[in-house]
Enzyme design. Structure first.
Site, PDB file in Angstrom:
ATOM      1  N   GLU A   1      11.312  -2.520  12.007  1.00 28.90           N
ATOM      2  CA  GLU A   1      10.757  -1.656  11.171  1.00 28.90           C
ATOM      3  C   GLU A   1       9.309  -0.961  11.726  1.00 28.90           C
ATOM      4  O   GLU A   1       8.485  -1.714  12.121  1.00 28.90           O
ATOM      5  CB  GLU A   1      10.345  -2.297   9.962  1.00 28.90           C
ATOM      6  CG  GLU A   1      10.006  -1.293   8.944  1.00 28.90           C
ATOM      7  CD  GLU A   1       9.845  -1.951   7.612  1.00 28.90           C
ATOM      8  OE1 GLU A   1      10.470  -1.488   6.383  1.00 28.90           O
ATOM      9  OE2 GLU A   1       9.301  -2.993   7.530  1.00 28.90           O
TER      10      GLU A   1
ATOM     11  N   CYS B   1      10.213   1.426   2.928  1.00 32.72           N
ATOM     12  CA  CYS B   1      11.104   0.306   3.305  1.00 32.72           C
ATOM     13  C   CYS B   1      12.361   0.785   3.273  1.00 32.72           C
ATOM     14  O   CYS B   1      13.298   0.236   4.165  1.00 32.72           O
ATOM     15  CB  CYS B   1      10.741  -0.829   2.554  1.00 32.72           C
ATOM     16  SG  CYS B   1      11.015  -0.634   0.723  1.00 32.72           S
TER      17      CYS B   1
ATOM     18  N   GLY C   1       6.690  -6.283   0.562  1.00 33.22           N
ATOM     19  CA  GLY C   1       5.755  -6.300   1.662  1.00 33.22           C
ATOM     20  C   GLY C   1       6.482  -6.564   2.902  1.00 33.22           C
ATOM     21  O   GLY C   1       7.605  -6.579   2.970  1.00 33.22           O
ATOM     22  N   SER C   2       5.585  -7.082   3.864  1.00 36.00           N
ATOM     23  CA  SER C   2       6.485  -7.350   5.294  1.00 36.00           C
ATOM     24  C   SER C   2       7.298  -8.931   5.145  1.00 36.00           C
ATOM     25  O   SER C   2       6.550  -9.848   4.516  1.00 36.00           O
ATOM     26  CB  SER C   2       5.203  -7.554   6.394  1.00 36.00           C
ATOM     27  OG  SER C   2       4.283  -8.833   6.203  1.00 36.00           O
TER      28      SER C   2
ATOM     29  N   GLU D   1      10.741  -8.411  -1.813  1.00 37.54           N
ATOM     30  CA  GLU D   1      11.384  -7.009  -1.300  1.00 37.54           C
ATOM     31  C   GLU D   1      10.708  -6.825  -0.253  1.00 37.54           C
ATOM     32  O   GLU D   1       9.316  -6.641  -0.147  1.00 37.54           O
ATOM     33  CB  GLU D   1      11.025  -5.977  -2.476  1.00 37.54           C
ATOM     34  CG  GLU D   1      11.888  -4.785  -2.273  1.00 37.54           C
ATOM     35  CD  GLU D   1      11.179  -3.655  -1.472  1.00 37.54           C
ATOM     36  OE1 GLU D   1      11.352  -3.574  -0.235  1.00 37.54           O
ATOM     37  OE2 GLU D   1      10.582  -2.865  -2.191  1.00 37.54           O
ATOM     38  N   LEU D   2      11.368  -6.985   0.876  1.00 35.38           N
ATOM     39  CA  LEU D   2      10.767  -7.026   2.312  1.00 35.38           C
ATOM     40  C   LEU D   2      11.133  -5.734   3.036  1.00 35.38           C
ATOM     41  O   LEU D   2      11.428  -4.670   2.459  1.00 35.38           O
ATOM     42  CB  LEU D   2      11.060  -8.238   3.045  1.00 35.38           C
ATOM     43  CG  LEU D   2      10.673  -9.562   2.180  1.00 35.38           C
ATOM     44  CD1 LEU D   2      11.434 -10.772   2.707  1.00 35.38           C
ATOM     45  CD2 LEU D   2       9.199  -9.743   1.855  1.00 35.38           C
TER      46      LEU D   2
ATOM     47  N   TRP E   1       0.648  -1.215   0.109  1.00 31.46           N
ATOM     48  CA  TRP E   1       0.195   0.057   0.079  1.00 31.46           C
ATOM     49  C   TRP E   1       0.710   1.273   0.124  1.00 31.46           C
ATOM     50  O   TRP E   1       0.484   2.233  -0.198  1.00 31.46           O
ATOM     51  CB  TRP E   1      -0.915   0.138   1.244  1.00 31.46           C
ATOM     52  CG  TRP E   1      -0.295  -0.302   2.296  1.00 31.46           C
ATOM     53  CD1 TRP E   1      -0.513  -1.408   3.221  1.00 31.46           C
ATOM     54  CD2 TRP E   1       0.516   0.791   3.301  1.00 31.46           C
ATOM     55  NE1 TRP E   1       0.329  -1.345   4.458  1.00 31.46           N
ATOM     56  CE2 TRP E   1       0.820  -0.144   4.571  1.00 31.46           C
ATOM     57  CE3 TRP E   1       0.962   1.892   3.350  1.00 31.46           C
ATOM     58  CZ2 TRP E   1       1.666   0.387   5.720  1.00 31.46           C
ATOM     59  CZ3 TRP E   1       1.541   2.569   4.414  1.00 31.46           C
ATOM     60  CH2 TRP E   1       1.902   1.774   5.493  1.00 31.46           C
ATOM     61  N   ASN E   2       2.141   1.207   0.394  1.00 33.62           N
ATOM     62  CA  ASN E   2       2.917   2.301   0.556  1.00 33.62           C
ATOM     63  C   ASN E   2       3.222   3.264  -0.668  1.00 33.62           C
ATOM     64  O   ASN E   2       3.633   4.357  -0.652  1.00 33.62           O
ATOM     65  CB  ASN E   2       4.067   2.166   1.647  1.00 33.62           C
ATOM     66  CG  ASN E   2       4.983   1.365   1.036  1.00 33.62           C
ATOM     67  OD1 ASN E   2       4.701   0.379   0.427  1.00 33.62           O
ATOM     68  ND2 ASN E   2       6.434   1.370   1.157  1.00 33.62           N
TER      69      ASN E   2
END
Length: 475
Positions: free
Chosen positions: A379, A279, A223-224, A245-246, A146-147
């Site tokens: 984070e 991130c 995401g996470s 990509e975390l 979402w970011n």
């Protein structure tokens, strides 16, 4: 109210197999501004079948044909600029200037970068009598966060299209509007039926069946960490390729020869940009003890100039946190920092004065932070900075790398030799020297628990390719 309750499958807007919908909330007003379909496994199956049906045909398109398609997308994307900017400000709460300057522009940059990468990319390589061929991997599932609604979605789509792989996209249910606009763009420019499919919904209803589908050959997720781990588990059942990509907890090393005002301004920006929901945010700021006092004085001055507020008002630099859930998480981390003994230097819990409505957080600085504290290891995804002091460069590098993450790192100073030493020593997929910025043709991805694989430019394209060796081809 935006009503996006149809899915885009096989080149058509179709009714979802599910009668359920998901409400989209404007985080600046806490009001419902639209709804999307809450898709299910049947929607996913239909989308995957459409992508699989067109896979061989799309794989065999020429590079020039795929470049021409990307050119059309770029032009129509530019035509829809205002729609994209408005949608991101509505669904994410990003200030209008940020939606235009960063979100819209980054999405555009990735389509351009993928198109340009094809100019010189070699899909075939002769090795004596043998031939090495790189060809599209097949149906690819994309799950985006979402970011950065356009950036994270566009970079995956651009790479897949450039490679010749058809896709099924599941955007975040919290910021789905931008993805719908992308679908409209693709529909208008004539992306072949089945090459792009959009299935809105949540992780359980859409993300899980997409990750498990036997005809999906590759999953690309941003995401996470916990969600990335679950996707890997599901993908492992039939050995899908996975690109992840975390998260990150990026260090920003300030050298002792730095211009203090410049460094304070730079580190402030890295924490408050996109309300800290980045991130790669440089939230661990490492400062030499010898300049600590002067740096902190300037840092407080820089933070005091940051304007948090209505994202539609001129001059607003920082908008709201995406949701109440995320706002509460940021508050919990701020309180945890206080409990663990970090010194609150600026900001703190609660909302800024006069912003009771909306999920607005106070930009916050902690000092005297130990790197083992929760706020320095986890984070936060909010505008919260941890200032950590060091005595010498070796200690700074040790602290910088003392994390499970390795997505990004930053260093600022004057001595080129020292800057280069630090940049090479930080264990991260991307390191920026003196706010150089990241170009869209550079590879992007993480070390350690920050992910697998690389995105952006030609490296991103390669994630959607398989490599075949043909022995004796030229005999």
């Amino acid at each position: 109210m935006r009503d996006y309750t149809k899915q885009y499958i096989n080149g058509e807007w179709v009714e979802s197999n599910s009668n359920e919908t998901i409400e989209v909330i404007n985080p600046a007003t806490e009001e419902v501004i639209g709804k999307v379909a809450k898709g299910n496994k049947a929607d996913v199956d239909k989308a995957v079948e459409a992508a699989d049906d067109v896979y061989l045909e799309f794989r065999h398109t020429s590079v020039k044909e795929r470049q021409a398609l990307l050119d059309k997308i770029v032009k129509e994307y530019e035509n829809r600029k205002d729609d994209i900017v408005q949608a991101i400000t509505d669904e994410l709460g990003a200030p209008l200037s940020l939606s235009e300057r960063v979100h819209y522009q980054m999405g555009l940059n990735h389509f351009v970068a993928a198109r340009d990468a094809l100019d010189n990319y070699e899909f075939e390589e002769r090795r004596g009598d043998d031939l090495v061929v790189k060809e599209a991997i097949g149906v690819s599932g994309l799950i985006t966060p979402w970011n950065f609604p356009t950036n994270q979605t566009s970079l995956k789509l651009a790479a897949a299209f450039a490679a010749g792989s058809p896709v099924v996209l599941k955007p975040s249910e919290e910021t789905p509007f931008a993805a719908v606009i992308l679908a409209e763009i693709f529909d208008k420019v004539g992306v072949p039926k089945g090459v792009f499919n959009l299935v809105n919904g949540d992780g359980a209803g859409v993300g899980n069946p997409l990750s498990e589908h036997p005809k999906v050959r590759m999953m690309s997720f941003t995401g996470s960490g916990p969600t990335g781990s679950k996707i890997m588990e599901k993908a492992a059942k039939d050995f899908k390729k996975v690109s992840l990509e975390l998260g990150g907890k990026s260090p920003y090393i300030v050298l002792d020869d730095v211009d203090i005002k410049e460094a304070a301004k730079a580190t402030t920006g890295k924490v408050v940009n996109n309300t800290g929901q980045v991130c790669t945010a440089g939230t661990r700021v490492l400062v030499p003890n010898k300049i600590k006092d002067a740096f902190l004085a300037e840092l407080k001055e820089q933070f005091s100039q940051v304007r948090v507020g209505n994202p539609r008002e001129d001059g607003t630099q920082v908008g709201p946190i995406i949701s109440k859930k995320q706002f509460d998480q940021v508050q919990n981390y701020i309180n945890k920092g206080i409990e663990e003994g970090a010194e609150l230097f600026y900001g703190g819990p609660g909302k800024p004065e006069g912003l009771e409505k909306g999920y607005f957080a106070r930009p916050t600085i902690f000092i005297n932070v130990d790197n083992q504290m929760t706020i320095a290891q986890e984070e936060i995804f909010g505008p919260v900075m941890s200032v950590i002091t060091y005595n010498d460069l070796d200690e700074a590098i040790q602290i910088a790398n003392d994390t499970k993450y390795g997505l990004a790192g930053y260093v600022i100073g004057k001595d080129k030799e020292t800057l280069h030493k630090v940049a090479r020593s930080i264990e991260a997929g991307t390191v920026e020297i003196n706010e150089a910025g990241r170009k869209p043709d550079l590879p992007f991805g993480g070390y350690k628990q920050s992910g697998l694989g690389r995105e952006w430019g030609d490296y991103g394209i390669e994630e959607f390719l398989e490599v075949k060796s043909i022995a004796g081809y030229f005999k």
